[in-house]
Design an enzyme around this catalytic site. Structure first.
Site, PDB file in Angstrom:
ATOM      1  N   LYS A  88       0.836  -1.199   0.000  1.00  0.00           N
ATOM      2  CA  LYS A  88       0.000   0.000   0.000  1.00  0.00           C
ATOM      3  C   LYS A  88       0.872   1.250   0.000  1.00  0.00           C
ATOM      4  CE  LYS A  88      -3.870   1.889   2.777  1.00  0.00           C
ATOM      5  NZ  LYS A  88      -4.663   1.629   4.006  1.00  0.00           N
ATOM      6  N   SER A 165      -9.449   1.468   3.572  1.00  0.00           N
ATOM      7  CA  SER A 165      -8.703   2.272   2.619  1.00  0.00           C
ATOM      8  C   SER A 165      -7.694   1.485   1.779  1.00  0.00           C
ATOM      9  CB  SER A 165      -7.949   3.383   3.364  1.00  0.00           C
ATOM     10  OG  SER A 165      -7.018   2.848   4.285  1.00  0.00           O
ATOM     11  N   SER A 189      -9.451  -0.979   7.633  1.00  0.00           N
ATOM     12  CA  SER A 189      -8.927  -0.723   6.296  1.00  0.00           C
ATOM     13  C   SER A 189      -8.281  -1.913   5.610  1.00  0.00           C
ATOM     14  CB  SER A 189      -7.929   0.438   6.332  1.00  0.00           C
ATOM     15  OG  SER A 189      -8.600   1.653   6.529  1.00  0.00           O
TER      16      SER A 189
END
Length: 491
Positions: A88, A165, A189
């Site tokens: 990420k 996210s 997330s």
């Protein structure tokens, strides 16, 4: 470690597990360059999903050649040698941009690598790209409206959100680009996108920090809140997640538990108000687990959601104001202020939140939360586990499946079963938020798809520090619940 499947032997790399890949490389079934080249090709073909902010082909192929040279010399190989992963784009990788999906950090290159990632690459994993995310990780849809990012799309239905996210990592894994990778988790997330894209997502123990953290030196990550944030491994299966966890944590890899005699709590508060299609899937999963010998204990956690609703926002809004500047300084990123980040935000759902961080005053409420409310929430969980003698709590990861991408608002409103509109963030974090705020571990596992083909996940949360047991339960549950087949090709 698993044996190489017939599918793998025939060269369909997309069907491989992480173990298949590692074993095939060790047994000279393919070179690391062949593996990485094929993975990069899949990433290019998946461009329409907006899963990546930056692909790193040159760096990845150079790392592949280095491992191939070591294999040719007969040198000992590290445990993950040659395995392609994604990371990420809020997790530091020294010398490469860590954008957080926001304009002000587009060229920000940290001088350090996050320890969690450093352990994986030292073990031989190869990062093929940095993945897209909800801007600054402040959201649950991954509808990032920054001009260089764009909304991440769900591989099972490209007009739907993948969750967030960590939506980019989830999309890259679910679309069979890679088998596993790293997300982060503050309020859900890693687990929310795992549930919405049919993969496994894990949030390790955080507790009160320090040695209570599973990943106790969990820094080098663009933060929201040091109290709530953690790196979260994600994978096509729990087995893939357990593999990454063993390297990051330095603990023996979890083995499947015996399910007969296991007691799982079923708090009705976390099973109420579900989307009807999703409800069918998770209730079926209950029956499957009961047939496997698990005892379901249907006792509630009183006042859980009411107490939780007072905990999360003050922590994040207060801590981000100091944690983000500290991160920038510690990562060697100079000349970027909170005001610069605020000015550059493109997503309309994120801008007002970040404005509150920069301009708000949450000190008094934060101190009240940390002194009274969060300890009360932690005690509520600890008492539940002890009094009802349950190994973990079982519940739907989310209360609804994926919803359409909203390119106007980033995170808009949703309706469940035709009911009143509610904020998407509140809906998707309803079940994942409480454990995050309490600092206990959680694991989301896929259980199937709705009639519309949208994945559904179920979660188990365990007592603080029970991560090894939780992963073992997840491995065993995965065996009886099964894994989802990959999505159909998308346009």
């Amino acid at each position: 470690m698993s044996t190489v499947t017939s599918e793998a032997r025939e060269g369909d790399f997309s069907g491989w597990s992480a173990d298949d890949t590692i074993l095939a490389i060790r047994h000279h079934k393919l070179t690391v360059r062949e593996h990485i080249s094929e993975v990069l090709g899949r990433a290019e073909r998946a461009k329409s999903l907006n899963a990546f902010i930056n692909l790193l082909p040159d760096q990845a192929l150079a790392a592949a050649d280095k491992i191939d040279a070591a294999i040719a010399k007969g040198e000992p190989l590290p445990p993950l040698a040659g395995l392609a992963i994604v990371v990420k784009d809020n997790i530091n990788m020294a010398g490469f941009p860590n954008t957080g999906g926001t304009n002000a950090l587009l060229t920000a290159c940290p001088s350090n690598t996050a320890p969690s990632l450093e352990r994986l690459t030292a073990a031989g994993a190869i990062v093929i790209g940095k993945t897209n995310l909800h801007e600054l990780a402040f959201g649950v849809t991954s509808t990032n409206l920054s001009p260089f990012a764009g909304p991440v799309r769900n591989p099972y239905a490209i007009d739907m959100i993948p969750g967030g996210s960590s939506g980019g990592t989830a999309a890259a894994i679910a679309s069979r680009v890679v088998t596993c990778g790293l997300g982060t988790d503050t309020g859900g997330s890693s687990r929310i996108p795992a549930a919405l894209t049919g993969i496994a997502g894990y949030r390790p123990s955080v507790g009160d920090g320090g040695e209570q953290r599973r990943y106790h030196d969990d820094h080098g990550v663009l933060p929201i809140s040091h109290t709530r944030d953690t790196v979260g491994p994600m994978g096509r299966s729990v087995a893939d997640v357990a593999l990454l966890d063993s390297i990051i944590s330095g603990r023996p890899r979890a083995e499947p538990a015996q399910l007969r005699g296991v007691r799982l709590g079923i708090p009705p508060v976390l099973w109420a108000g579900l989307d009807k299609e999703l409800e069918k899937m998770v209730l079926h999963a209950q029956h499957v687990l009961q047939d496997a010998g698990i005892e379901l204990v249907r006792d509630d956690i009183p006042d859980l959601l009411e107490l939780d609703s007072t905990v999360g926002p003050p922590i994040s809004l207060y801590e981000a104001r100091t944690d983000i500047p500290a991160y920038l300084s510690g990562s060697g990123i100079d000349g970027v202020r909170l005001e610069d980040i605020l000015d550059g935000i493109s997503s309309p759902d994120v801008k007002p939140i970040f404005s509150s961080i920069v301009h708000g005053d949450f000190g008094h409420e934060y101190r009240q939360v940390m002194a009274v409310r969060r300890p009360a929430l932690q005690k509520l969980y600890a008492d539940y586990f002890q009094q009802h003698r349950v190994d973990a709590i079982l519940f739907p990861t989310t209360i609804l499946p994926a919803t359409p991408i909203d390119i106007i608002h980033g995170s808009g409103n949703v309706s469940i079963n035709g009911g009143p509109q509610m904020e998407a963030f509140a809906a998707y974090t309803r079940n994942t938020g409480p454990a995050s705020n309490a600092g206990i571990p959680g694991l989301s596992i896929p259980v199937g798809k709705t009639a519309a083909g949208l994945p559904v996940g179920i979660e188990i949360d365990g007592p603080l520090g029970s991560d090894d047991r939780l992963l073992s339960l997840g491995l065993a549950m995965e065996k009886v619940l099964g894994c989802l087949p990959g999505p159909e090709p998308w346009a």
